[in-house]
Design a protein around this motif. Structure first.
Motif: not given
Length: 174
Positions: A54, A58-63, A86, A88
């Protein structure tokens, strides 16, 4: 084994994987991590795998970036994490790092941080990178100063006031 992403004279930074749950469990429960970064509620391997899925994965995939595992080139030992987060609550990604107690005070955070900033400004073409520091974490403030980051001000994060540092793209200021 993950392919390496960044390399320094002494270190390799690679993407974390669920197989790194034991390492993550140990790091997230060090006294320094708990005091300066916060309790992530990770006490078992399954919780560490969830944290990795999570968080960094997840950050690698999203950002296209996240916290990376830092290993020593000499022996492949995992010594810490460093990378970009990253949030919010911040306008730009922030530099993060944490090292196991046996590997602090050796300049590894500065070495890894310099590689992360070079990647952020070079490959990722980010215009600015931030960093947040809890009150009293003077060791981290020294690392950020060594990396050419300057204090930007204070910011409230979930009821805690943290120091925010910044560095813009380009060579580190003298």
């Amino acid at each position: 084994m993950a392919s390496f992403l960044l390399e320094t004279p002494r270190l390799r930074l690679t993407e974390l994987a669920e197989d790194d749950a034991g390492f993550a469990l140990a790091l997230l429960n060090t006294e320094g991590f708990l005091r300066h970064i916060g309790d992530r509620g990770v006490r078992r391997l399954d919780e560490a795998r969830r944290y990795l899925r999570e968080g960094p994965l997840a950050s690698y995939a999203e950002h296209g970036f996240g916290l990376w595992k830092v290993t020593r080139k000499a022996d492949g030992v995992a010594v810490g994490m460093s990378g970009l987060v990253r949030r919010d609550s911040l306008p730009r990604p922030d530099l993060g790092y944490a090292f196991l107690p046996d590997y602090t005070g050796q300049g590894l955070a500065s070495e890894a941080g310099a590689a992360v900033l070079a990647h952020a400004f070079g490959t990722l073409r980010l215009p600015q990178v931030l960093a947040i520091v809890s009150p009293g974490n003077e060791a981290s403030v020294r690392v950020l100063a060594k990396l050419g980051m300057r204090e930007w001000g204070l910011r409230d994060f979930e009821g805690e006031t943290l120091r925010v540092f910044t560095r813009e793209a380009g060579p580190a200021p003298e």
